[in-house]
Design a protein around this motif. Sequence first.
Motif, short mmCIF file in Angstrom:
data_model
loop_
_atom_site.label_atom_id
_atom_site.label_comp_id
_atom_site.label_asym_id
_atom_site.label_seq_id
_atom_site.Cartn_x
_atom_site.Cartn_y
_atom_site.Cartn_z
N ALA A 89 0.85 -1.19 0.00
CA ALA A 89 0.00 0.00 0.00
C ALA A 89 0.88 1.23 0.00
O ALA A 89 1.96 1.23 0.60
CB ALA A 89 -0.90 0.01 1.24
N SER A 90 0.45 2.25 -0.72
CA SER A 90 1.15 3.54 -0.73
C SER A 90 0.12 4.65 -0.60
O SER A 90 -1.00 4.52 -1.12
CB SER A 90 1.93 3.74 -2.03
N SER A 91 0.52 5.74 0.06
CA SER A 91 -0.43 6.82 0.32
C SER A 91 0.25 8.16 0.18
O SER A 91 1.44 8.29 0.47
CB SER A 91 -0.97 6.71 1.75
N VAL A 92 -0.51 9.17 -0.23
CA VAL A 92 -0.02 10.54 -0.23
C VAL A 92 -1.12 11.44 0.30
O VAL A 92 -2.31 11.09 0.27
CB VAL A 92 0.44 11.03 -1.62
N ILE A 93 -0.71 12.60 0.81
CA ILE A 93 -1.65 13.64 1.21
C ILE A 93 -1.59 14.72 0.15
O ILE A 93 -0.51 15.25 -0.17
CB ILE A 93 -1.27 14.24 2.58
N VAL A 106 -4.94 10.08 -0.49
CA VAL A 106 -4.97 9.23 -1.68
C VAL A 106 -4.18 7.97 -1.35
O VAL A 106 -2.99 8.04 -1.04
CB VAL A 106 -4.33 9.94 -2.89
N THR A 107 -4.84 6.84 -1.35
CA THR A 107 -4.22 5.58 -0.92
C THR A 107 -4.49 4.47 -1.91
O THR A 107 -5.65 4.24 -2.26
CB THR A 107 -4.77 5.15 0.46
N GLY A 108 -3.44 3.78 -2.32
CA GLY A 108 -3.60 2.63 -3.20
C GLY A 108 -3.17 1.37 -2.47
O GLY A 108 -2.26 1.42 -1.64
N ALA A 154 4.62 8.84 -4.35
CA ALA A 154 5.37 8.83 -3.09
C ALA A 154 6.87 8.90 -3.37
O ALA A 154 7.61 9.59 -2.68
CB ALA A 154 5.03 7.58 -2.28
N GLY A 162 2.78 15.02 1.88
CA GLY A 162 3.39 13.92 2.62
C GLY A 162 3.17 12.62 1.87
O GLY A 162 2.29 12.53 1.01
N ALA A 163 3.97 11.61 2.20
CA ALA A 163 3.86 10.32 1.52
C ALA A 163 4.27 9.20 2.47
O ALA A 163 5.12 9.40 3.34
CB ALA A 163 4.75 10.29 0.28
N GLY A 164 3.69 8.02 2.27
CA GLY A 164 4.05 6.86 3.07
C GLY A 164 3.77 5.59 2.28
O GLY A 164 2.96 5.60 1.36
N SER A 165 4.46 4.51 2.61
CA SER A 165 4.26 3.22 1.94
C SER A 165 4.54 2.10 2.92
O SER A 165 5.37 2.26 3.81
CB SER A 165 5.25 3.04 0.79
N THR A 166 3.91 0.96 2.70
CA THR A 166 4.37 -0.25 3.36
C THR A 166 5.52 -0.79 2.51
O THR A 166 5.78 -0.29 1.41
CB THR A 166 3.29 -1.34 3.37
N VAL A 199 0.13 5.29 -6.93
CA VAL A 199 0.31 6.19 -5.79
C VAL A 199 1.74 6.06 -5.28
O VAL A 199 2.37 7.04 -4.88
CB VAL A 199 -0.70 5.87 -4.67
N LEU A 256 -6.83 15.99 0.93
CA LEU A 256 -7.34 14.65 0.64
C LEU A 256 -6.30 13.59 0.96
O LEU A 256 -5.10 13.83 0.85
CB LEU A 256 -7.71 14.52 -0.84
N SER A 301 -0.16 2.38 5.78
CA SER A 301 0.39 3.28 4.76
C SER A 301 -0.20 4.68 4.91
O SER A 301 0.51 5.69 4.85
CB SER A 301 0.09 2.71 3.38
#
Lengths: 237, 133
Positions: free
Chosen positions: A66-70, B107-109, A196, B8-12, A192, B105, B28
């Motif tokens: 899973a990857s996410s951004v704001i 945004v997550t995949g 990231a 900002g960004a994050g991932s597993t 996504v 918002l 994530s």
Amino acid sequence: MARAYLTEFKATEEDLARVAVKNHENGFLNPKAHLQKKITIDDVMNSAVVASPLKLYDCCPFSDGASSVILCSEKFAKENGGDYIEVIGSGRGGSPAALQGREHMTTIPSTKIAADAAYKMAGITPKDVDFAEVHDCFTIAEVVDTEDLGFFEKGKGVEAVREDRTKLNSDISINPSGGLKSKGHPIGATGVGQVAEVYDQLTGKAGQRTVKDAKIGLTHNFGATGASCAVHLFQSV
Amino acid sequence: MEKVCVLGAGSTKYGKLEDSISDITVQSSAAAIESAGIDPKDIKAGYISNVFGVADKQVHLGPVIMSNLGISERPSLSIESACGSGSVSFREAYANVAAGFYDCLLVTGVEKVTHTGTEWTTTYFAYCSDFFL
């Protein structure tokens, strides 16, 4: 598509293998990568044939992830504080779902449509892009992508690979994250994840795989054989 | 149009993951929230991209994720365009911020399929083509 490209542009399976080797070199530097190991051209050439001329190591893995951004307005970003980058271009495109519906096998129409729209919105050309996360579901896809995105003329993308001009911190860093090939491909997350990576690159958080002096990054992502595509452009502030 | 930014960004890690599709999505998302230095309440909507939630017996992921983040009153949606889902979802989120509908918002995949084995995963992926042609 691979067979058509190799025939039309007199390229070899070793040329395609070089893409996989490069992406594994980059992915080796990415702690989040699925396949965090270096490989050689021989490893690729000796791997099992999946669908000729593509072998196991020409193909990205199946991955979970899973990857996410704001995403926010500039006003919100400034009021909140913290590192942010700007989205300067966004483009979408489509291609026929069935390959036999396409005029040429060596180009993905949706990429060109999406890229043209994104470059136009941003007011830039492919030459202004410092690095790109492109959709390399298979090694051939990366080569075709770099041409459809305008980094090289049709048929010249493979020469750039041969001459190491798409390696990290070469002419244009293609897939500094390791790409789908090495970083992995959790299919709903990949697009996504590319954003990231661009965020990390442009805010100085990419560690050993940092693209030096990068100001503009591009993401390119498509569905299946390129039926749905989106291209985005980002700039450091 | 508003100027739109990634804050900002994050991932597993990508690979063979043991946790559920919901858990990895929350992990994530939480990482991205921390990276952005925002409060979850700042998020006005969630844009999820996922193709085969059914493989882990979880579709309609949006409300599950928003609830786990403590913002169940915020709307969410899932977008699917096969391997392009993530960027297509990102584009829709981008358009909504650019148009001034939302100022922040998530945004997550996500994808969680390896537990189904090679044969089923390959079959699922084949569904992304014009399967009945």
